[in-house]
Design a protein around this motif. Structure first.
Motif, short mmCIF file in Angstrom:
data_model
loop_
_atom_site.label_atom_id
_atom_site.label_comp_id
_atom_site.label_asym_id
_atom_site.label_seq_id
_atom_site.Cartn_x
_atom_site.Cartn_y
_atom_site.Cartn_z
N LYS A 166 0.82 -1.21 0.00
CA LYS A 166 0.00 0.00 0.00
C LYS A 166 0.86 1.26 0.00
CE LYS A 166 -4.36 -1.63 1.94
NZ LYS A 166 -5.36 -1.46 3.03
N HIS A 167 2.00 1.19 0.68
CA HIS A 167 2.90 2.36 0.69
C HIS A 167 3.44 2.64 -0.70
CE1 HIS A 167 6.72 4.54 1.18
NE2 HIS A 167 6.13 5.10 2.22
N GLY A 168 3.73 1.56 -1.45
CA GLY A 168 4.21 1.73 -2.81
C GLY A 168 5.72 1.81 -2.93
N PRO A 169 6.22 1.86 -4.15
CA PRO A 169 7.68 1.83 -4.36
C PRO A 169 8.39 3.12 -4.05
CG PRO A 169 6.51 1.98 -6.45
CD PRO A 169 5.46 1.78 -5.40
N TYR A 170 7.67 4.24 -4.01
CA TYR A 170 8.32 5.53 -3.79
C TYR A 170 8.35 5.87 -2.30
CZ TYR A 170 7.79 6.46 -8.79
OH TYR A 170 7.85 6.42 -10.16
N ASP A 171 9.41 6.56 -1.91
CA ASP A 171 9.38 7.23 -0.61
C ASP A 171 8.40 8.39 -0.70
OD1 ASP A 171 11.31 5.52 0.36
OD2 ASP A 171 12.97 6.84 -0.22
N ASP A 172 7.85 8.81 0.43
CA ASP A 172 6.81 9.85 0.42
C ASP A 172 7.26 11.13 -0.28
OD1 ASP A 172 5.01 8.25 1.71
OD2 ASP A 172 5.60 8.93 3.71
N GLU A 173 8.52 11.47 -0.09
CA GLU A 173 8.97 12.75 -0.65
C GLU A 173 9.25 12.68 -2.14
OE1 GLU A 173 12.58 10.51 0.96
OE2 GLU A 173 10.52 10.97 1.57
N GLU A 174 9.23 11.46 -2.72
CA GLU A 174 9.53 11.36 -4.14
C GLU A 174 8.41 10.65 -4.89
OE1 GLU A 174 13.09 9.08 -4.59
OE2 GLU A 174 12.18 7.25 -3.86
N ASP A 175 7.23 10.60 -4.31
CA ASP A 175 6.10 9.92 -4.94
C ASP A 175 5.59 10.78 -6.10
OD1 ASP A 175 3.86 8.62 -5.72
OD2 ASP A 175 3.08 8.27 -3.69
#
Length: 458
Positions: free
Chosen positions: A434-443
């Motif tokens: 659910k969080h996904g492959p990106y870090d939050d700052e680079e989504d």
């Protein structure tokens, strides 16, 4: 139930649960190497993001796999003491080799793999990823070698007599390359690749259906689909080669796999069916003489059936073996059709327009796991009544002092602990997906949310 049945149920349960995770680790490791190799070669950020993301999933499966594998080694001593004494020299050598060639390699590079991002050069990190992947492959080598020796013993002699008898290695490499080890190892490796790649296909198909991480998921899906297609086709060849070995070395098992009872007659190949052991016949859809053709390329070639063996020397759960084997084969054929069709659509540029097909891939994650499990069930049940084929019966391999109540109690405790581990695994896996492959700052797939957030923050 008696002690033998309970001990077999307990070991089957612990092994089956453990075997969910090592194949995932091996399959994920292969794709991690591909993603990171593409990043090192092209310097494209998407490949690094994919490699980092799936490394986190790999770490989760690796950790649970190690934790669940320890229990089995204790069971050898508690429930199967006679067996442990009989094969200790064989298993001891294989497990020692696993420690030297597999665990040392994995543990030596695992820290760099997990914590070396931005601390070592990209090519150094790639070498660590390759090292961990090879370590997982080597670990499978020695486990399969030890199990294959039970199926087709070689390179040994028997020391002692009666209850004091035990097998000792006379030729280490003959033991390693016993008649079934190479064929079975290839079959296991490819099954592990399929388990890992279909997890990746499932997750990225889910993202595409939800409209999340679309561009990076398309890249990941295309690359992984190519691997899945090659592996599916390779598994057909590896499975056929392994079956040829069973026909040569374990004819009673082959007869059970296809429900062939006639002592010496042409054998049909069933696509699906039901075995009536009382009447000694199979009802179902079949290719007349198909098994004879696969073995000897002659539809009329006689094949040794179950009636050629005394009842005490042949498997008892014939219908179960038959069903497990045919489920494995059916899944294998389905995966070939699925991946070839998807590859054709990808070539046509129409793959991601078929939402129903992406939905199939979401749920197809379960199929390689089921195939791996039922394949092992068929192989191990087909070896019965021998724990070491032709040498040591399962009924003689038990510990003499363990009671049924003790096994039932420990089985209940293992079930509860493993249930907790399974729920923990699913919770953490779901959280990471659910969080996904990106870090939050680079989504990069959520620009609108970022703009809204920036407005409120300012």
């Amino acid at each position: 139930m008696d002690v033998e049945i309970l001990a077999r149920i307990q070991f089957a349960f612990t092994v089956s649960f453990h075997y969910i995770y090592p194949p995932l680790s091996i399959g994920l490791g292969l794709i991690m190497v591909i993603f990171e190799g593409l990043y090192v070669k092209t310097k494209k950020r998407d490949y690094e993001i994919l490699a980092r993301f799936w490394t986190k999933i790999f770490a989760l499966t690796f950790g649970i796999g190690v934790a669940t594998g320890i229990v089995m080694e204790f069971e050898f001593g508690t429930n199967w003491a006679t067996y442990s004494k009989y094969v200790g020299d064989i298993f001891g050598s294989a497990l020692a080799a696993e420690g030297i060639f597999a665990f040392a390699l994995e543990s030596g590079f695992l820290g760099v793999l997990l914590f070396g991002w931005n601390r070592v050069k990209p090519w150094v990190h790639l070498m660590a990823t390759i090292g961990v992947f090879l370590g997982s492959m080597f670990s499978a080598v020695w486990i399969v070698v030890a199990n294959s020796w039970q199926q087709t013993p070689a390179g040994y002699h028997i020391v002692g007599e009666g209850m004091k008898a035990r097998a000792e290695i006379t030729d280490f490499w003959e033991m390693v390359f016993n008649p079934s080890s190479v064929d079975r190892l290839l079959h296991v490796w490819i099954g592990a690749f399929l388990a890992g790649v279909f997890l990746i296909l499932s997750v990225h198909a889910y993202y595409l259906l939800k409209g999340r991480y679309v561009e990076i998921s398309k890249k990941a899906f295309k690359i992984t689909l190519i691997v899945a297609t090659v592996a599916s086709l390779a598994q057909l060849a590896a499975g056929h080669k392994s079956a040829d070995g069973v026909a040569k070395n374990q004819p009673a098992k082959l007869a059970a796999l296809e429900g062939h009872f006639d002592a010496n007659a042409p054998a049909d190949m069933y696509l699906a069916g039901w075995v009536n052991t009382d009447e000694e016949k199979v009802t179902g859809l079949k290719i007349p003489g198909g098994l004879s053709f696969l073995i000897d390329y002659n539809f009329d070639a006689p094949v040794k059936g179950l009636n050629a063996f005394s009842k005490e020397d042949r498997p008892s759960a014939i219908n179960g073996i038959f069903q497990f084997y045919h489920i494995m084969v059916a899944i294998g054929i389905f995966l070939i059709v699925l991946t070839l069709y998807a590859s054709y659509l990808m070539y046509q540029g129409k793959l991601f327009n078929k939402r129903w097909l992406l939905l199939v891939f979401v749920f197809a994650v379960f199929l390689p796991q089921i195939a791996n499990q039922v394949g092992w069930f068929a192989a191990e049940m087909g070896r019965q009544p021998w724990v070491v084929y032709g040498l040591l019966r399962t009924s003689d391999a038990l510990s003499k002092v363990v009671t049924a109540n003790q096994i039932v109690f420990s089985l209940i405790m293992f079930t509860l602990v493993y249930l907790v581990l399974l729920l923990l695994f699913l919770y953490l896996l779901n959280k990471k997906i659910k969080h996904g492959p990106y870090d939050d700052e680079e989504d990069t797939d959520r620009p609108l949310q970022k703009e809204i957030s920036n407005v409120f923050n300012s």
